[in-house]
Design a protein around this motif. Sequence first.
Motif, PDB file in Angstrom:
ATOM      1  N   ASN A  41      -9.850  -2.594   7.488  1.00  0.00           N
ATOM      2  CA  ASN A  41      -8.800  -2.199   6.630  1.00  0.00           C
ATOM      3  C   ASN A  41      -8.612  -3.298   5.388  1.00  0.00           C
ATOM      4  OD1 ASN A  41      -5.749  -2.063   6.701  1.00  0.00           O
ATOM      5  ND2 ASN A  41      -5.605  -4.158   7.218  1.00  0.00           N
ATOM      6  N   SER A  65     -11.308  -0.020   0.409  1.00  0.00           N
ATOM      7  CA  SER A  65     -10.357   0.654   0.198  1.00  0.00           C
ATOM      8  C   SER A  65     -10.360   2.544  -0.222  1.00  0.00           C
ATOM      9  CB  SER A  65     -11.092   1.158  -1.426  1.00  0.00           C
ATOM     10  OG  SER A  65     -10.864  -0.661  -2.189  1.00  0.00           O
ATOM     11  N   GLY A  66     -11.054   2.144   1.391  1.00  0.00           N
ATOM     12  CA  GLY A  66     -10.522   3.376   1.349  1.00  0.00           C
ATOM     13  C   GLY A  66      -9.304   4.120   1.876  1.00  0.00           C
ATOM     14  N   TRP A  67      -8.579   3.423   1.773  1.00  0.00           N
ATOM     15  CA  TRP A  67      -6.765   3.827   2.396  1.00  0.00           C
ATOM     16  C   TRP A  67      -6.868   5.027   0.858  1.00  0.00           C
ATOM     17  CZ3 TRP A  67      -3.315   1.859  -1.043  1.00  0.00           C
ATOM     18  CH2 TRP A  67      -3.643   0.792  -2.141  1.00  0.00           C
ATOM     19  N   LEU A  68      -7.087   3.974  -0.371  1.00  0.00           N
ATOM     20  CA  LEU A  68      -6.998   4.245  -1.469  1.00  0.00           C
ATOM     21  C   LEU A  68      -7.663   5.882  -2.638  1.00  0.00           C
ATOM     22  CD1 LEU A  68      -5.011   3.962  -3.649  1.00  0.00           C
ATOM     23  CD2 LEU A  68      -7.622   2.436  -4.871  1.00  0.00           C
ATOM     24  N   ALA A  70      -6.632   8.442   0.027  1.00  0.00           N
ATOM     25  CA  ALA A  70      -5.964   9.155  -0.533  1.00  0.00           C
ATOM     26  C   ALA A  70      -5.067   9.986  -2.079  1.00  0.00           C
ATOM     27  CB  ALA A  70      -4.523   8.533  -1.803  1.00  0.00           C
ATOM     28  N   LEU A 130       1.205   4.214  -2.694  1.00  0.00           N
ATOM     29  CA  LEU A 130       0.398   5.775  -2.562  1.00  0.00           C
ATOM     30  C   LEU A 130       1.430   6.269  -3.086  1.00  0.00           C
ATOM     31  CD1 LEU A 130      -1.280   4.902   0.827  1.00  0.00           C
ATOM     32  CD2 LEU A 130      -2.353   5.183  -1.438  1.00  0.00           C
ATOM     33  N   SER A 165      -4.591  -0.905  -6.823  1.00  0.00           N
ATOM     34  CA  SER A 165      -5.000  -1.025  -5.248  1.00  0.00           C
ATOM     35  C   SER A 165      -3.902  -2.252  -5.459  1.00  0.00           C
ATOM     36  CB  SER A 165      -6.378  -1.700  -5.562  1.00  0.00           C
ATOM     37  OG  SER A 165      -6.575  -2.605  -4.212  1.00  0.00           O
ATOM     38  N   ARG A 210     -13.965   9.758  -2.600  1.00  0.00           N
ATOM     39  CA  ARG A 210     -13.926   8.482  -1.273  1.00  0.00           C
ATOM     40  C   ARG A 210     -15.016   7.963  -0.393  1.00  0.00           C
ATOM     41  NH1 ARG A 210      -9.900  11.621   1.990  1.00  0.00           N
ATOM     42  NH2 ARG A 210     -10.069  13.996   1.349  1.00  0.00           N
ATOM     43  N   ARG A 255       1.174  -0.942  -0.163  1.00  0.00           N
ATOM     44  CA  ARG A 255       0.023  -0.143   0.310  1.00  0.00           C
ATOM     45  C   ARG A 255       1.139   1.497  -0.725  1.00  0.00           C
ATOM     46  NH1 ARG A 255      -5.495  -1.015   3.803  1.00  0.00           N
ATOM     47  NH2 ARG A 255      -6.256  -2.906   2.634  1.00  0.00           N
ATOM     48  N   ASP A 256       2.404   1.236   0.901  1.00  0.00           N
ATOM     49  CA  ASP A 256       2.927   2.869   0.826  1.00  0.00           C
ATOM     50  C   ASP A 256       3.242   3.017  -0.231  1.00  0.00           C
ATOM     51  OD1 ASP A 256       2.591   2.806   3.710  1.00  0.00           O
ATOM     52  OD2 ASP A 256       3.946   1.915   3.951  1.00  0.00           O
TER      53      ASP A 256
END
Length: 604
Positions: free
Chosen positions: A308, A311-314, A317, A265, A294, A335, A261-262
């Motif tokens: 966790n 797909s909120g992390w993506l 961002a 992003l 993703s 979002r 993920r890092d």
Amino acid sequence: MGSPLRWCPLPPLLLVFGSLLVTTPLLGSCHPAHMPPRLGPVILERFPPHVLGFNWRNLTCPLCKTLFTIVDIALLSDTNAERVARAVGEACIRLHLAEEQVCREITELFRDDFIRALQESLLWPSEACAVLVGPACGKFDIYAPWNVTLPKGPKPPVTPPSPPKPGSPQSRVLFLTDVHWDKEYQTGSPADCKEPLCCRNSSGSPSWRRRGAGYWGTYSKCDLPLRTVESLLQNAASVGPWDWVYWTGDIPAHNVWSQTRDQQLMELTVISRLVHKHLGPNVTVYPAVGNHESTPVNSFPPPFIHGNRSSGWLYGAMADEWAPWLPDPALKTLRYGGFYTAEIQPGLRVVSLNMNFCARENFWLMVNSTDPANQLQWLVQILQASEDKGEKVHIIGHIPPGLCLGSWSWNYYHIINRYESTVTGQFFGHTHLDEFQMFYDEESMTRPIGVAFVAPSVTTYVNLNPGYRVYIVDGNYKGSSRLVLDHETYILNLTEANRPAVLTNPVKEPKWTLLYRATEAYGLPASFPSDYHSLLRAFINNDRVFQKFWYLRHKGHVSEVCKETCKTTVLCFLQNGRSDQLEQCDLIHGFEGGVGRPLRKTLC
């Protein structure tokens, strides 16, 4: 079709679950290995062995059902889930589905998301095998019909479009797709390797038998160094100005087995800011979400999946990076589900769809594939409001609608039919090739009502020149049709750019050139749906015109001509913007659906 469209399976973990059968003595069988229909040279051309990430053809329907009966029971226990995941990695290695490192890393990467999706789906064995083997092995809701609701009011009368008056304003729109920046690209590294992606610092050292990666890119299964992406953006800025930009996703490289993920992003941030830097603060960019954004690749849970695994992390961002371009209401739906709408100019609106909610490779759709995120119902509401206001609408997305799941594709086609006077442009990427898909009226399937333009990739993957697209659109004036009038494709010829071959003395400023302009190359009056319908007829009746298209489709780098079965396959793709029509085209020409299946199973 060309090599970037290749046999790419369902989520690798699911495939390896099936593969585990052939290495488990308890489940041994005398059934012969299931092989797809033999389709001749076209399949070899489309899916050459060296581009396959996972070469899996061993699972039969009875074995699949036996396997998933056991897996369904095993996954009731977290301990068994861990054991199953470890066994999957070993099976991948034993069956030579990929190199050992790739097997272990991709199994670990997909494990949590896939097992969570499988547990929540509550699939019966026949349903899971319908996804894995095909509808002949069972029935699953992913194939079942569902419908969006259209307003009850009548469809307005259709007025055929006419060319704008000479001297009418035009809009120039830059289109970028499938960047696929490889942070580990290394000049001189092997251009041919066993992994799914080469030209990397992990690909080993080239021998005298193997080509080395070029400075600006390579004709192989390689992605691009950052300098080539920057060179493209610098060139695009110089041939502007642009009224606005469409950018339809796929930023990361094809190292899908080792992404984090890092890393995803970071790449989103770097490329988004480079686009902003080189195109300037006064140019608005309208992005769309690709299937590679993703990790795991193609993993896009519907919004009802929280925590966790969501797909909120993506999406969060993306909203942060794209905030300079998009209004607050667009950022809100971005979002929520990775899609949005925004007004480009008075009288013109863009809708950016998250096409991962139509993709068979998105294993989260095993949980529920009925209009994920209510995206198509939302689209109907947007189009109805635009029709009421007299707005025209452009739709952008990553995966072309003709490659989507059947029900999603059917509903989208139905929506375009209803709002044919409102939707005046459809723009996609994903295949890495320069092509299109036709839309016809549903009553007769003969009157052309729309064209889904599929633009060539920025990346070279596989065996291509880097490139980008420019659309010339009917401009900003009262009564404008907002239709595409013409389009251009620009490329970087790697044969020229990588000269001299001496790695220590590369060309410092490579020359990007105009490959072709559609109206000039094909003798078209414009790029209206009726013009592309006529062009399609010319492909059928005049092989010289088709072979020109074949060359341009590959951005000026193609090694073989396309004849007979190959040509029929391509024509099936071009004339069918709906996936069930693509299957019927296969059947009509005696392919037993075998061409449509690999066409949809892309991992580009």
